[in-house]
Enzyme design. Structure first.
Site, PDB file in Angstrom:
ATOM      1  N   GLU A 283     -83.657 -62.685  42.755  1.00  0.00           N
ATOM      2  CA  GLU A 283     -83.172 -62.692  44.066  1.00  0.00           C
ATOM      3  C   GLU A 283     -81.821 -61.711  43.992  1.00  0.00           C
ATOM      4  O   GLU A 283     -81.828 -60.885  45.111  1.00  0.00           O
ATOM      5  CB  GLU A 283     -82.698 -64.253  44.590  1.00  0.00           C
ATOM      6  CG  GLU A 283     -83.725 -65.239  44.708  1.00  0.00           C
ATOM      7  CD  GLU A 283     -85.158 -64.477  45.494  1.00  0.00           C
ATOM      8  OE1 GLU A 283     -84.759 -63.633  46.700  1.00  0.00           O
ATOM      9  OE2 GLU A 283     -86.181 -64.819  45.392  1.00  0.00           O
ATOM     10  N   TRP A 286     -83.316 -58.478  44.142  1.00  0.00           N
ATOM     11  CA  TRP A 286     -84.072 -58.221  45.629  1.00  0.00           C
ATOM     12  C   TRP A 286     -82.961 -57.515  46.259  1.00  0.00           C
ATOM     13  O   TRP A 286     -83.095 -56.564  46.940  1.00  0.00           O
ATOM     14  CB  TRP A 286     -84.208 -59.445  46.435  1.00  0.00           C
ATOM     15  CG  TRP A 286     -85.990 -59.588  46.482  1.00  0.00           C
ATOM     16  CD1 TRP A 286     -86.556 -60.826  45.697  1.00  0.00           C
ATOM     17  CD2 TRP A 286     -86.779 -58.939  47.015  1.00  0.00           C
ATOM     18  NE1 TRP A 286     -87.664 -60.768  45.872  1.00  0.00           N
ATOM     19  CE2 TRP A 286     -88.275 -59.689  46.788  1.00  0.00           C
ATOM     20  CE3 TRP A 286     -86.948 -57.993  47.966  1.00  0.00           C
ATOM     21  CZ2 TRP A 286     -89.347 -59.214  47.018  1.00  0.00           C
ATOM     22  CZ3 TRP A 286     -88.004 -57.519  48.352  1.00  0.00           C
ATOM     23  CH2 TRP A 286     -89.402 -58.123  47.970  1.00  0.00           C
ATOM     24  N   TRP A 314     -94.880 -52.658  71.031  1.00  0.00           N
ATOM     25  CA  TRP A 314     -93.858 -53.919  71.138  1.00  0.00           C
ATOM     26  C   TRP A 314     -93.585 -54.354  72.468  1.00  0.00           C
ATOM     27  O   TRP A 314     -93.742 -53.485  73.581  1.00  0.00           O
ATOM     28  CB  TRP A 314     -92.475 -53.543  70.542  1.00  0.00           C
ATOM     29  CG  TRP A 314     -92.418 -53.042  69.146  1.00  0.00           C
ATOM     30  CD1 TRP A 314     -92.262 -51.697  68.475  1.00  0.00           C
ATOM     31  CD2 TRP A 314     -92.778 -53.773  67.967  1.00  0.00           C
ATOM     32  NE1 TRP A 314     -92.412 -51.561  67.271  1.00  0.00           N
ATOM     33  CE2 TRP A 314     -92.539 -53.082  66.818  1.00  0.00           C
ATOM     34  CE3 TRP A 314     -92.914 -55.523  67.758  1.00  0.00           C
ATOM     35  CZ2 TRP A 314     -92.859 -53.420  65.563  1.00  0.00           C
ATOM     36  CZ3 TRP A 314     -93.069 -55.925  66.555  1.00  0.00           C
ATOM     37  CH2 TRP A 314     -92.971 -54.889  65.105  1.00  0.00           C
ATOM     38  N   ASN A 349     -82.746 -68.673  53.714  1.00  0.00           N
ATOM     39  CA  ASN A 349     -83.654 -67.326  53.433  1.00  0.00           C
ATOM     40  C   ASN A 349     -85.011 -67.875  54.202  1.00  0.00           C
ATOM     41  O   ASN A 349     -85.751 -66.996  55.026  1.00  0.00           O
ATOM     42  CB  ASN A 349     -83.843 -67.065  52.068  1.00  0.00           C
ATOM     43  CG  ASN A 349     -84.786 -66.000  52.016  1.00  0.00           C
ATOM     44  OD1 ASN A 349     -84.679 -64.866  52.638  1.00  0.00           O
ATOM     45  ND2 ASN A 349     -85.678 -66.200  51.299  1.00  0.00           N
ATOM     46  N   TRP A 367     -88.674 -55.351  65.549  1.00  0.00           N
ATOM     47  CA  TRP A 367     -87.585 -56.086  64.324  1.00  0.00           C
ATOM     48  C   TRP A 367     -86.089 -55.194  64.733  1.00  0.00           C
ATOM     49  O   TRP A 367     -85.093 -56.122  64.412  1.00  0.00           O
ATOM     50  CB  TRP A 367     -88.365 -55.581  63.229  1.00  0.00           C
ATOM     51  CG  TRP A 367     -88.386 -54.235  62.723  1.00  0.00           C
ATOM     52  CD1 TRP A 367     -89.434 -53.245  62.771  1.00  0.00           C
ATOM     53  CD2 TRP A 367     -87.394 -53.113  62.270  1.00  0.00           C
ATOM     54  NE1 TRP A 367     -89.247 -52.236  62.454  1.00  0.00           N
ATOM     55  CE2 TRP A 367     -87.938 -52.076  62.141  1.00  0.00           C
ATOM     56  CE3 TRP A 367     -86.024 -53.410  62.037  1.00  0.00           C
ATOM     57  CZ2 TRP A 367     -87.275 -50.814  61.529  1.00  0.00           C
ATOM     58  CZ3 TRP A 367     -85.319 -52.260  61.437  1.00  0.00           C
ATOM     59  CH2 TRP A 367     -85.924 -51.121  61.269  1.00  0.00           C
ATOM     60  N   TRP A 390     -85.842 -57.630  57.499  1.00  0.00           N
ATOM     61  CA  TRP A 390     -86.728 -57.250  58.751  1.00  0.00           C
ATOM     62  C   TRP A 390     -87.858 -56.551  58.719  1.00  0.00           C
ATOM     63  O   TRP A 390     -88.671 -57.190  59.202  1.00  0.00           O
ATOM     64  CB  TRP A 390     -85.724 -56.666  59.944  1.00  0.00           C
ATOM     65  CG  TRP A 390     -84.987 -57.972  60.536  1.00  0.00           C
ATOM     66  CD1 TRP A 390     -83.543 -58.398  60.155  1.00  0.00           C
ATOM     67  CD2 TRP A 390     -85.399 -58.794  61.466  1.00  0.00           C
ATOM     68  NE1 TRP A 390     -83.005 -59.365  60.854  1.00  0.00           N
ATOM     69  CE2 TRP A 390     -84.227 -59.701  61.661  1.00  0.00           C
ATOM     70  CE3 TRP A 390     -86.554 -58.958  62.369  1.00  0.00           C
ATOM     71  CZ2 TRP A 390     -84.318 -60.834  62.745  1.00  0.00           C
ATOM     72  CZ3 TRP A 390     -86.463 -60.067  63.135  1.00  0.00           C
ATOM     73  CH2 TRP A 390     -85.559 -60.847  63.341  1.00  0.00           C
TER      74      TRP A 390
END
Ligand SMILES: Cc1cc2nc3c(=O)[nH]c(=O)nc-3n(C[C@H](O)[C@H](O)[C@H](O)COP(=O)(O)OP(=O)(O)OC[C@H]3O[C@@H](n4cnc5c(N)ncnc54)[C@H](O)[C@@H]3O)c2cc1C
Length: 486
Positions: A283, A286, A314, A349, A367, A390
């Protein structure tokens, strides 16, 4: 004056690396035996940087005060100035007579360009500047795929880092600073802490910004929760299922190399749950991967990584967006997450993924609107991880969750908030509902609702959109996006 190998006095310019140990720029200044002027500059929004969000300002206020006190305990003074960085640096050189400026590198635009300009300006003036990696394990250009180019897929990137990264030796904090006093602003006068209203009361009990708080959080986590991390990291109802290190890492109060060394140290000393500890390090990687993506795609904070999404239809709905922001969507796991965010500046998360999915899929809202809200409300708001998170959820990102994979907020709640503790804590009006109905109150009978003191549409909202209808609308939008590409 010419640039010197061993400067006599150095301005160490702190950015998102608000610590004194394991800080390459500070350690280099100390090693050179130079007089150190530690500086923090609150840069102008006018020069193109994204203004800090409210929660980030709250954190910065406390983190700077902690840094100030750590430096003053060693006989130094943190000089705080506000304004255009290049002018502030120029002024400080005049005032201090420093012959060099050291700093940690940044990986975002327009900051990269600004730092390059300042470097050039210093060079033109015959002064030395040195930049260092103070915030990442490895810089975004360090790892390349076998065909050249940067990694666009996480797993091979993680494997490369895991198999080859070796943390450098730790760098201690300087024993003492020069103790020379140059005037600066009072942090208290910068107005970073919110007033009228002060919405941060829920933050104080949870967070201890600063280097000592970061170190303590890491050791608490490694002394226990890391063992069950792999199993518990998806469980928002489990206290300390994850480390809570993100705001400390974002503000650089602890270096990722320190985290890496500490975890590897436990593994080397025979920690049984090696897989769990490695999953925690993945992580951390990440976060690194997000910086790789942002560095190579500087517009990723605003623009789709995958430009096929530019044609997505959208919806624009201010009222839906506001219901989502306020935690009034009628989906308990989503509302719990949005309220946790508002009250503590942080969200688990798993829940970040669920709320982001509801916004971008069920509600078909761009987003970037969600990213903006997170930017303002998260204490760990980070240009790379936020944009990557996102875009991953919306489907427009690198190595992203496919758009057609629509999270079901009911089953996600049932699966991950297994005990219901999470929803009960953040949506207390639902606390008396039996577990069976907690994640879908509208499915409970009239009697059950009455007994729990709930009137749907009055004490708790009805779902903002019915799940199946929302899912179908998202899939239709996806189909029509694909048709536009054909
Ligand atoms: C929509 C969305 C937005 C997000 N925005 C941010 C953000 O602005 N800032 C931020 O730091 N993280 C962000 N994340 C990633 C992740 O949710 C947080 O890093 C994590 O929840 C922080 O909690 P923790 O420190 O307990 O994490 P742990 O599980 O203990 O992980 C350890 C560290 O690894 C890093 N990390 C963990 N997961 C991720 C991830 N998916 N992506 C990148 N880094 C990760 C963090 O630095 C974290 O502190 C976002 C995720 C999503 C889905």
């Amino acid at each position: 004056m010419l640039a010197q190998d061993n400067p006599n006095s150095v301005i160490v310019w702190f950015r998102n690396d608000l610590r004194i140990s394991d800080h390459a720029a500070l350690a280099a200044a100390a090693d050179a035996g130079a007089k150190i002027y530690p500086v923090y500059i609150l840069e102008n929004d006018a020069d193109g940087s994204r203004p800090l969000g409210g929660a980030s300002k709250w954190w910065l206020d406390k983190s700077l005060k902690s840094l100030r006190s750590d430096i003053s305990e060693r006989g130094g003074k943190l000089i705080c100035r506000k304004g255009d960085a290049s002018k502030v640096i120029r002024d400080l050189i005049q005032e201090t007579g420093a012959d060099a400026v050291f700093w940690g590198r940044r990986y975002t635009q327009p900051e990269i360009d600004r730092d390059a300009e300042i470097k050039q300006q210093l060079k033109d003036d015959g002064l030395e500047s040195r930049s260092f990696n103070t915030t990442l394990l490895t810089e975004p250009w360090a790892y390349q795929t076998t065909t050249g180019g940067y990694y666009k897929v996480f797993t091979p990137y993680w494997r490369s880092v895991r198999d080859s990264y070796e943390a450098p030796d730790p760098m201690g904090a300087p024993d003492s600073f020069a103790g020379v006093g140059i005037d600066g602003d009072e942090i208290e006068d910068w107005g970073l802490h919110p007033t009228k209203p002060d919405w941060s009361t829920g933050f104080d009990s949870l967070w201890t910004p600063g280097e000592a708080g970061a170190q303590e959080r890491l050791s608490d986590f490694l002394d226990g929760p890391v063992r069950d991390y792999e199993e518990m990291r998806n469980r928002p109802d489990v206290e300390d299922g994850t480390s809570g290190l993100s705001p400390h890492l974002h503000h650089g109060e602890i270096s990722p190399a320190t985290v890496w060394r500490a975890v590897m140290g436990r593994i080397n000393r025979g920690l049984k749950q090696e897989e769990s500890a490695l999953s925690f390090l993945s992580e951390i990687v990440w976060r690194e991967f997000s910086y790789v993506l942002l560095y190579h795609n500087p517009a990723m904070g605003r623009e789709n990584y995958n430009d096929k999404f530019d044609a997505m239809s959208w919806r624009s709905s201010k009222s839906d967006l506001e219901r989502w922001q306020k935690g009034q969507t009628g989906y308990p796991i989503v509302d719990a997450g949005m309220r946790q965010l508002w009250e503590t500046g942080w969200m688990h998360n798993r829940v970040r993924m669920i709320v982001a999915s509801l916004l971008t899929k069920h509600l078909l809202i761009h987003w970037a609107d969600g990213e903006d809200w997170f930017w303002d409300t998260l204490v760990d708001a980070d240009p790379a991880s936020n944009a990557a998170g996102w875009q991953w959820t919306a489907g427009s990102g690198a190595d992203a969750s496919p758009y057609f994979r629509v999270f079901n907020p009911i089953t996600q709640g049932q699966k991950f908030d297994k005990t219901g503790e999470y929803v009960r804590k953040w949506c207390p009006e639902l606390a008396k509902l039996p577990q069976k109905h907690l994640h879908a109150p509208w499915e409970a009978g009239k009697d059950v609702l009455e007994k729990a003191g709930i009137e749907l549409g009055a004490t708790y909202p009805k779902p903002i959109i019915e799940h199946k209808a929302g899912r179908q609308r998202a899939l239709d939008a996806w189909e029509s996006l694909k048709e536009k590409q054909d």
